[in-house]
Design an enzyme around this catalytic site. Structure first.
Site, short mmCIF file in Angstrom:
data_model
loop_
_atom_site.label_atom_id
_atom_site.label_comp_id
_atom_site.label_asym_id
_atom_site.label_seq_id
_atom_site.Cartn_x
_atom_site.Cartn_y
_atom_site.Cartn_z
N SER A 149 0.85 -1.19 0.00
CA SER A 149 0.00 0.00 0.00
C SER A 149 0.89 1.24 0.00
O SER A 149 2.11 1.14 0.08
CB SER A 149 -0.91 0.00 1.22
OG SER A 149 -0.14 0.27 2.38
N LYS A 150 0.23 2.38 -0.07
CA LYS A 150 0.95 3.65 -0.20
C LYS A 150 1.99 3.88 0.89
O LYS A 150 3.01 4.51 0.64
CB LYS A 150 -0.05 4.81 -0.19
CG LYS A 150 -0.48 5.16 -1.60
CD LYS A 150 -1.16 6.52 -1.62
CE LYS A 150 -1.42 6.94 -3.05
NZ LYS A 150 -2.67 7.67 -3.19
#
Ligand code: GLU
Ligand code: ZN
Length: 467
Positions: free
Chosen positions: A238-239
């Site tokens: 994820s980010k």
């Protein structure tokens, strides 16, 4: 099986994620390897989350990666009539039924199931009520009560789900729109998709899609569910792990061929081989070698692979790829041949095209500042003699090419009775502004005689001004 037909069906609710790009790549490679067909389908039925900008971002990402499609893009929102037809047929043939249960009733069913220690699900209340369409009614699929739905997964092996575990799931919402599983099954069928490689977050949808296909009397595609891409802490990528959009990697100066090399290896292998050209990947890709354990995204490894691709590709090709990065860095280059030569000297020391553009700056912009630390060491007053002697020796060189530039250094070293460092250090700093530049002779050739002599003059003036 005949011709392999694969597809990539992104939901346009954001940019092209590296996980999605890998899925697209696997399907594309398999189609290209087998001379099959690769279809692009935009799954935009979620009207609230789908955006035109995301569709464009997905096109951009695929285009950058060099993943082209043979059919499509098809848009699910343009296929609602078809889904309606199929739903009508499933109703007519007794594979589906209308349900008027309210959300409260459904919640109650779930609670009862939970209280009995069962899986919470719809209890089939409307299954035999033979209701017709009414305001607010949904259409549910009639899952067989007995037996199991099984398939041979290309990655995970045999998967078998007892039908008793499945809900009579909704295929048409109360607003008349089809659900995801219905649309996917209808699309895969009508587009004649026979091979589906996708993330294993979809593995629970597969029995439902198979049941719909079987109800329509159709053969079922071959599925392969690929483990998710993880971050360094083994949580789903994820980010917070860093860049997850493929176009961010483009902006960082990763080559598309390096990106697909890295993505392919993230979950697929071919012996011990790490470096693959695009052609290599197409030739060697085989879904049987997709691994069962998740790939961990490692940016350092991607940079190393990118470095390898930068070195392996012809300088002419890297030069072309470098142009937009030079422009972004505000570096203007008038002479294309000179740039190709510069690229040859920079390739061994660049991990990205952004880095390469920055490293190229000194060739084309002259020296704005000498590295202060190096200057302290190399620009002592005695350096003036070495620089002036080198200027004289270099001025006498007719053919200013790498192989003719070693001799003048030796002549000066002998004349001044000093070692290579005493001559090369100040000269390197004078012409590049830093201590870490490409090899001396190749660098001088790229700069050319006139520019080299001018930079020596500037450095001499600079040292003299220091007193
Ligand atoms: N639209 C789905 C997604 O973006 C893909 C579903 C599929 O591959 O069948 O996750
Ligand atoms: Zn009901």
């Amino acid at each position: 099986m005949g011709e392999i037909i694969t597809r990539f069906p992104p939901s346009p609710t954001g940019y092209l994620h590296v996980g999605g790009a890998r899925t697209a790549l696997f399907n594309w490679l398999y189609a290209r390897k087998t001379g099959g067909t690769f279809i692009l389908r935009i799954e935009d039925t979620d009207l609230e989350r789908s955006t035109e900008a995301s569709v464009q971002a997905i096109f951009d990402g695929l285009e950058w990666l060099g993943i082209d499609w043979d059919q499509g893009p098809f848009y699910q929102t343009q296929r609602f009539d078809l889904y309606k037809e199929v739903i009508a047929k499933l109703l007519e043939e007794g594979h589906a039924y209308w349900c008027t249960c309210t959300p409260e009733e459904i919640e109650e069913m779930r609670e009862t199931a939970r209280a009995n220690g069962e899986k919470p699900k719809y209890n089939g209340k409307c299954r035999e009520r033979h209701l017709g369409p009414t305001e607010g009614a949904v259409v549910r699929f009639k899952v067989p009560l007995a037996g199991a739905t099984a398939f041979e997964d290309m990655v995970k092996g045999r998967i078998s789900i007892p039908n008793a575990e499945l809900d009579d799931f909704i295929i048409q919402r109360s607003d008349g729109s089809p659900t995801y599983n219905l649309a996917v099954a209808v699309d895969d069928l009508t587009m004649k998709v026979n091979t589906i490689l996708r993330g294993d977050d979809h593995v629970n949808n597969t029995p439902k899609q198979i049941l719909i296909l079987q109800a329509m009397g159709e053969t079922v595609p071959t599925y392969g569910h690929v483990p998710m891409v993880l971050g360094s802490d083994k949580a789903r990528l994820s980010k917070r792990h860093g860049a997850t959009s493929v176009t961010e990697y483009r902006d960082m100066g990763i080559l598309p061929d390096a990106m697909i090399n890295y993505l392919a290896r993230l979950g697929w292998s071919c012996g011990d081989q790490e470096f693959f050209t695009r052609e290599d990947l197409i030739e060697k890709f085989n879904p049987d070698h997709i691994g069962r354990s998740p790939g961990v995204f490692d940016q350092e490894k991607l940079l190393a692979i990118n470095h390898d691709h930068i070195q392996q590709k012809p300088a002419e090709e890297i030069t072309e790829a470098l142009l937009p990065y030079l422009e972004k860095a505000g570096i203007q280059v008038a002479d294309r041949d000179q740039l190709v030569k510069a690229v040859k000297t920079l390739a061994p020391r660049s991990h990205t095209l952004v880095e390469m553009a920055e490293n190229a700056r000194f060739y084309f912009e002259g020296i704005k500042e000498y590295d202060p630390k190096m200057a302290k060491k190399a620009f002592k007053p005695a350096a003036v003699d070495a620089l002036l002697a080198m200027k004289e020796a270099l001025a006498a060189v007719d053919e200013f090419t790498e192989s003719h530039l070693e001799a003048p250094f030796h002549a000066v070293m002998e004349k001044l009775e000093v070692g290579f460092g005493k001559v090369a250090q100040p000269l390197r700093l004078a012409v590049s502004g830093t201590g870490a530049s490409p090899g001396m002779y190749e660098m001088l050739e790229v700069l050319g005689k006139e520019e080299t002599l001018k930079r020596i003059d500037d450095a001499v003036a600079h040292i003299r001004a220091l007193g």
